[in-house]
Design a protein around this motif. Structure first.
Motif, PDB file in Angstrom:
ATOM      1  N   GLY A   1     -29.940   5.387 -30.377  1.00  0.00           N
ATOM      2  CA  GLY A   1     -30.716   4.155 -30.404  1.00  0.00           C
ATOM      3  C   GLY A   1     -31.145   3.739 -29.017  1.00  0.00           C
ATOM      4  O   GLY A   1     -32.278   3.301 -28.797  1.00  0.00           O
ATOM      5  N   LEU A   2     -30.242   3.911 -28.044  1.00  0.00           N
ATOM      6  CA  LEU A   2     -30.544   3.571 -26.655  1.00  0.00           C
ATOM      7  C   LEU A   2     -31.644   4.458 -26.121  1.00  0.00           C
ATOM      8  O   LEU A   2     -32.605   4.002 -25.489  1.00  0.00           O
ATOM      9  CB  LEU A   2     -29.269   3.744 -25.812  1.00  0.00           C
ATOM     10  N   LYS A   3     -31.542   5.761 -26.392  1.00  0.00           N
ATOM     11  CA  LYS A   3     -32.543   6.710 -25.909  1.00  0.00           C
ATOM     12  C   LYS A   3     -33.904   6.414 -26.519  1.00  0.00           C
ATOM     13  O   LYS A   3     -34.935   6.526 -25.855  1.00  0.00           O
ATOM     14  CB  LYS A   3     -32.111   8.137 -26.255  1.00  0.00           C
ATOM     15  N   HIS A   4     -33.914   5.984 -27.795  1.00  0.00           N
ATOM     16  CA  HIS A   4     -35.182   5.654 -28.452  1.00  0.00           C
ATOM     17  C   HIS A   4     -35.870   4.504 -27.725  1.00  0.00           C
ATOM     18  O   HIS A   4     -37.057   4.578 -27.400  1.00  0.00           O
ATOM     19  CB  HIS A   4     -34.921   5.278 -29.914  1.00  0.00           C
ATOM     20  N   GLY A   5     -35.107   3.426 -27.448  1.00  0.00           N
ATOM     21  CA  GLY A   5     -35.694   2.270 -26.766  1.00  0.00           C
ATOM     22  C   GLY A   5     -36.196   2.613 -25.378  1.00  0.00           C
ATOM     23  O   GLY A   5     -37.279   2.175 -24.967  1.00  0.00           O
ATOM     24  N   GLU A   6     -35.411   3.416 -24.649  1.00  0.00           N
ATOM     25  CA  GLU A   6     -35.831   3.815 -23.301  1.00  0.00           C
ATOM     26  C   GLU A   6     -37.080   4.682 -23.348  1.00  0.00           C
ATOM     27  O   GLU A   6     -37.986   4.551 -22.520  1.00  0.00           O
ATOM     28  CB  GLU A   6     -34.690   4.574 -22.611  1.00  0.00           C
ATOM     29  N   ALA A   7     -37.134   5.589 -24.337  1.00  0.00           N
ATOM     30  CA  ALA A   7     -38.281   6.491 -24.454  1.00  0.00           C
ATOM     31  C   ALA A   7     -39.548   5.719 -24.791  1.00  0.00           C
ATOM     32  O   ALA A   7     -40.635   6.015 -24.265  1.00  0.00           O
ATOM     33  CB  ALA A   7     -38.013   7.556 -25.511  1.00  0.00           C
ATOM     34  N   VAL A   8     -39.435   4.715 -25.675  1.00  0.00           N
ATOM     35  CA  VAL A   8     -40.606   3.897 -26.029  1.00  0.00           C
ATOM     36  C   VAL A   8     -41.130   3.172 -24.795  1.00  0.00           C
ATOM     37  O   VAL A   8     -42.339   3.160 -24.525  1.00  0.00           O
ATOM     38  CB  VAL A   8     -40.238   2.895 -27.149  1.00  0.00           C
ATOM     39  N   GLU A   9     -40.231   2.562 -24.028  1.00  0.00           N
ATOM     40  CA  GLU A   9     -40.638   1.816 -22.839  1.00  0.00           C
ATOM     41  C   GLU A   9     -41.285   2.725 -21.806  1.00  0.00           C
ATOM     42  O   GLU A   9     -42.322   2.406 -21.223  1.00  0.00           O
ATOM     43  CB  GLU A   9     -39.416   1.111 -22.247  1.00  0.00           C
ATOM     44  N   LEU A  10     -40.674   3.893 -21.549  1.00  0.00           N
ATOM     45  CA  LEU A  10     -41.240   4.828 -20.582  1.00  0.00           C
ATOM     46  C   LEU A  10     -42.583   5.364 -21.069  1.00  0.00           C
ATOM     47  O   LEU A  10     -43.526   5.519 -20.279  1.00  0.00           O
ATOM     48  CB  LEU A  10     -40.268   5.984 -20.342  1.00  0.00           C
ATOM     49  N   GLY A  11     -42.673   5.645 -22.375  1.00  0.00           N
ATOM     50  CA  GLY A  11     -43.928   6.147 -22.937  1.00  0.00           C
ATOM     51  C   GLY A  11     -45.063   5.164 -22.751  1.00  0.00           C
ATOM     52  O   GLY A  11     -46.204   5.562 -22.456  1.00  0.00           O
ATOM     53  N   LYS A  12     -44.774   3.868 -22.918  1.00  0.00           N
ATOM     54  CA  LYS A  12     -45.802   2.841 -22.693  1.00  0.00           C
ATOM     55  C   LYS A  12     -46.282   2.869 -21.246  1.00  0.00           C
ATOM     56  O   LYS A  12     -47.492   2.792 -20.974  1.00  0.00           O
ATOM     57  CB  LYS A  12     -45.236   1.452 -23.020  1.00  0.00           C
ATOM     58  N   ARG A  13     -45.330   2.984 -20.323  1.00  0.00           N
ATOM     59  CA  ARG A  13     -45.704   3.007 -18.902  1.00  0.00           C
ATOM     60  C   ARG A  13     -46.540   4.238 -18.565  1.00  0.00           C
ATOM     61  O   ARG A  13     -47.523   4.169 -17.824  1.00  0.00           O
ATOM     62  CB  ARG A  13     -44.449   2.969 -18.033  1.00  0.00           C
ATOM     63  N   MET A  14     -46.157   5.397 -19.128  1.00  0.00           N
ATOM     64  CA  MET A  14     -46.881   6.637 -18.848  1.00  0.00           C
ATOM     65  C   MET A  14     -48.282   6.613 -19.459  1.00  0.00           C
ATOM     66  O   MET A  14     -49.251   7.064 -18.843  1.00  0.00           O
ATOM     67  CB  MET A  14     -46.088   7.837 -19.384  1.00  0.00           C
ATOM     68  N   LEU A  15     -48.392   6.067 -20.693  1.00  0.00           N
ATOM     69  CA  LEU A  15     -49.713   5.977 -21.322  1.00  0.00           C
ATOM     70  C   LEU A  15     -50.583   4.983 -20.577  1.00  0.00           C
ATOM     71  O   LEU A  15     -51.787   5.215 -20.377  1.00  0.00           O
ATOM     72  CB  LEU A  15     -49.560   5.563 -22.787  1.00  0.00           C
ATOM     73  N   SER A  16     -49.995   3.875 -20.137  1.00  0.00           N
ATOM     74  CA  SER A  16     -50.739   2.885 -19.371  1.00  0.00           C
ATOM     75  C   SER A  16     -51.285   3.503 -18.086  1.00  0.00           C
ATOM     76  O   SER A  16     -52.441   3.269 -17.702  1.00  0.00           O
ATOM     77  CB  SER A  16     -49.831   1.694 -19.051  1.00  0.00           C
ATOM     78  N   GLN A  17     -50.473   4.344 -17.429  1.00  0.00           N
ATOM     79  CA  GLN A  17     -50.919   5.015 -16.210  1.00  0.00           C
ATOM     80  C   GLN A  17     -52.063   5.981 -16.508  1.00  0.00           C
ATOM     81  O   GLN A  17     -53.061   6.049 -15.782  1.00  0.00           O
ATOM     82  CB  GLN A  17     -49.747   5.775 -15.580  1.00  0.00           C
ATOM     83  N   ALA A  18     -51.915   6.756 -17.633  1.00  0.00           N
ATOM     84  CA  ALA A  18     -52.957   7.718 -17.996  1.00  0.00           C
ATOM     85  C   ALA A  18     -54.257   7.011 -18.373  1.00  0.00           C
ATOM     86  O   ALA A  18     -55.359   7.514 -18.100  1.00  0.00           O
ATOM     87  CB  ALA A  18     -52.473   8.588 -19.149  1.00  0.00           C
ATOM     88  N   LEU A  19     -54.159   5.839 -18.989  1.00  0.00           N
ATOM     89  CA  LEU A  19     -55.356   5.094 -19.387  1.00  0.00           C
ATOM     90  C   LEU A  19     -56.139   4.589 -18.177  1.00  0.00           C
ATOM     91  O   LEU A  19     -57.356   4.386 -18.241  1.00  0.00           O
ATOM     92  CB  LEU A  19     -54.972   3.934 -20.304  1.00  0.00           C
TER      93      LEU A  19
END
Length: 723
Positions: free
Chosen positions: A495-513
């Motif tokens: 559950g912890l890894k899921h939350g961390e992955a979602v947050e990091l994914g948002k940051r990475m997608l925001s950077q790519a955008l």
């Protein structure tokens, strides 16, 4: 003509099977006629369903279900269990549907048969996965009705008896599975007769040579010790009679598998295992058990530390007896068990005793202890599937939980907790309650603070200290031994890894955008949902998680989010800001062990599928291998004031002299630096090379450590290790 014979006359001649007459006669001794008639009906139904089918041995297939029913009848199981035993393969091996069984024999029988059936109609990636999923299905059915495992154990027992018809490779696989899973389950449920037979048959099939050698040695010992065993039994009987204690004395021969296990455990040759025989004293009451103990201790001197009182503190499966080891004639060890008639009967049949009492064999509730402990264990099994583990992880957890219990510890209130051997304070915490385990921060054993990984010993009192904001440590998985603790920790970490992955994914997608002049917050939810659906994902959060774990590339997802009408044109000069690493991202950002990056190092990030972002130093030699995949590289930088410790390796060449390692460790400690690990890499006559794994805050902290070390006269050179 007896009732069973009259029933058989009703069966079509072609469907009468050898063994059915004996089965019905056996059932008639403890079941009412109406229930025996129901079992006859089940036999006729099963014989028709299996018509024309044969086993590998060549005998009609129906002979196997009848043999399984015989085993359960010996344990005096109830009528629905016997019916299910006769029908246990009809769903799996014939066109018969579960609904048809439910309509004719009742929903309880249909559920039992379905619980035993394997998942053969589902496609799996591997045989191991199929086996694990079938095992999980059976155990979850067992949670609902424990009679499922009774049928399965009887089924496995008869299959092991007829294993000679199976090809050698499969024979070994089935034997190993029997020793690792089914015999321990029988032991956990206290069914000693089934457990012992499964162990002996499994041992013979898996290690035929070892079995033959031990069997030959035991036959020889039996001839040499027969008179010796009879003499001791007579001495014990005489001593009991003299003290006016009524009881029977039995000399018993130890099973070959238990002798083999003892040889492995003690790493001893067969010739050194002298206690191949034991004695059992069965008396009328608990008080008499303790009187008999005093009598045998007066007859032969007891061995110190070899007495166990399983009456006052029963085993985890409810087993009760007094165990003692004595010095016999010529100093030969004598193992003695002392128990009551009720304890003896229940020790042989375990949880099956519950159904014996339900069918009226005994008005007492002596089977309740086994039933309650089995229910407690099944409750643990019930919690494991919700942890999100794979079937293989679930199966491995159950295997771990089946190891024999060896540790009895106490709560501060004096309650007994039964735990497996090598259980730790964390296992104890989770045994009390999952929330206690999740929030534990320290432990006291006999009022003294100890590390959480401390193995517990018999008789200790354990107190767990919790904190409201505390969470499980990922390192706990490496030392806990109970299935409940392991499953709870893994569930939390996933559950912890899921939350961390979602947050990091948002940051990475925001950077790519930023590269295509878009802002994540301004993209409509419908477009994010559509992009997720195109990639066979259910929600935008699932899409962010895949990006954060490196399983989807943020740049490609960003292009999917461009308007479909082509109206949006990105500005060519737009350049995304590097992704800032704070050191608090958790498990989805890891730091390469080849180059040990620390704050203020120039860094690059590599997207590793399933692991997320892996940070490397720009000077790392392994980057040459990764640069072949430029789309998996990410520009990153450190956030200012990163607040955590990072591992780094330092190589120190030193002059050989007494106490040099201690002097260097002391020097490092003065810089407030933790030493994780130290190793001697090279050594010759005058110098040695030491490798220290240190924890530092940043490059400035590391420079301070190195500067201090270089001032020492015995230090020849200090360098930072880089791949």
């Amino acid at each position: 003509m007896d009732y069973a014979s009259s029933i058989l006359n009703l069966l079509p001649t072609g469907r009468r099977s050898i063994g059915v007459n004996q089965l019905l006669n056996k059932l008639e001794t403890y079941l009412p006629p109406a229930q025996v008639d129901r079992i006859r009906d089940a036999y006729e139904f099963g014989a028709e369903a299996h018509e024309g089918q044969k086993r590998l041995s060549g005998e009609p297939y129906i002979a196997h279900p009848v043999a399984v029913a015989h085993i359960l009848a010996d344990l005096h199981m109830d009528a629905p269990t016997i019916v299910a035993a006769i029908l246990h393969d009809v769903i799996e091996d014939t066109p018969t549907a579960k609904d048809e069984i439910a309509e004719r024999f009742g929903a309880d029988v249909a559920e039992l048969v379905d619980g035993v059936s394997k998942l053969d109609h589902i496609q799996f990636r591997s045989r191991a996965e199929a086996q694990a999923e079938s095992f999980r299905k059976m155990l979850l059915a067992m949670v609902r009705d424990i009679r499922v495992i009774m049928v399965k154990l009887a089924d496995r027992t008869h299959n092991m008896r007829t294993l000679g018809s199976v090809p050698p490779a499969k024979r070994r696989t089935v034997a190993r599975e029997t020793l690792e899973i089914y015999a321990p389950i029988a032991n956990r449920l206290g069914i000693h007769t089934v457990k012992s037979e499964l162990e002996e048959l499994g041992f013979k099939a898996l290690y035929p040579g070892r079995h033959r050698i031990i069997e030959k040695a035991l036959k020889k010992a039996r001839g040499n010790q027969k008179q010796f065993v009879g003499k001791i039994a007579d001495n014990v009987r005489t001593a009991l009679e003299k003290a006016q204690v009524k009881g029977r004395v039995e000399g018993r021969e130890k099973h070959l598998y238990s002798i083999y296990q003892k040889m492995r455990r003690k790493r001893a040759p067969l010739t050194s295992i002298v206690d191949m025989f034991g004695f059992r004293i069965v008396v009328d009451s608990i008080d008499t058990c303790y009187r008999a103990l005093g009598i045998v201790h007066g007859l032969y001197r007891p061995m110190p530390g070899r007495f166990k009182d399983y009456i006052a503190i029963p085993r985890i499966n409810g087993y009760q007896s007094l165990h003692t080891t004595l010095f016999g004639p010529n100093g030969m060890p004598i193992e003695v068990q002392i128990r009551t008639e009720d304890m003896h009967r229940i020790a042989e049949s375990g949880i099956a005793a519950h159904w014996q009492y339900k069918t009226g064999e005994d008005s007492s509730d002596a089977g309740r202890a086994y039933r309650d402990r089995a229910s407690e264990w099944l409750q643990h099994l019930m919690e494991m599937p919700h942890s999100g583990n794979s079937a293989e992880e679930f199966m491995e957890s159950v295997k771990l939980d089946l190891f024999p219990d060896k540790v009895y510890v106490f709560t501060p209130r004096g309650e007994i907790r039964r735990l497996p051997r090598n259980a730790t304070a964390v296992d104890f915490a989770y045994s009390v309650h999952t929330d206690i385990g999740n929030h534990c921060v320290a432990a006291k054993v006999d009022r003294r603070l100890v590390p959480l990984r401390t193995p517990l010993r018999n008789g200790q009192t354990v107190e767990i200290i919790t904190a409201k904001g505390a969470t499980p440590n990922p390192a706990w998985v490496n030392f806990v031994v109970t299935a409940k603790a392991r499953a709870a920790i893994r569930h939390y970490l996933k559950g912890l890894k899921h939350g961390e992955a979602v947050e990091l994914g948002k940051r990475m997608l925001s950077q790519a955008l930023q590269d295509v002049s878009l802002v994540l917050k301004k993209i409509p939810e419908e477009r994010l949902q559509a992009a997720a659906a195109e990639l066979n994902l259910k929600t935008p959060d699932e899409l962010f998680e895949k990006i954060g774990l490196g399983e989807r590339l943020a740049a490609l997802v960003a292009r999917r989010l461009l308007p479909a009408d082509g109206t949006h044109q990105p500005e060519p000069a737009t350049q995304a800001e590097p992704l800032a690493i704070a050191g608090t991202e958790g498990m989805v950002v890891s730091y390469a062990r080849c180059c040990f990056p620390i704050p203020n190092d120039p860094i690059m990030a590599y997207l590793s599928s399933g692991r997320g972002v892996v940070i490397h130093r720009e000077a790392c030699g392994n980057l040459r291998n990764y640069r072949k995949q430029p789309d998996k590289w990410l520009t990153v930088t450190w956030q200012p004031n990163v607040d955590r410790l990072f591992n780094v390796e330092v190589r120190i060449d030193v002059a050989n002299r007494m106490g040099v390692l201690a002097a260097i460790a002391s020097n490092i400690a003065t810089t407030e630096t933790n030493i994780e690990h130290v190793a001697v890499d090279e050594r010759d006559g005058d110098a040695s090379t030491l490798i220290f794994d240190l924890q530092v805050r940043d490059r400035k902290h590391l420079a301070h450590v190195i500067k201090n070390l270089r001032k020492m006269p015995e230090v020849l050179r200090v360098t930072r290790v880089i791949a």
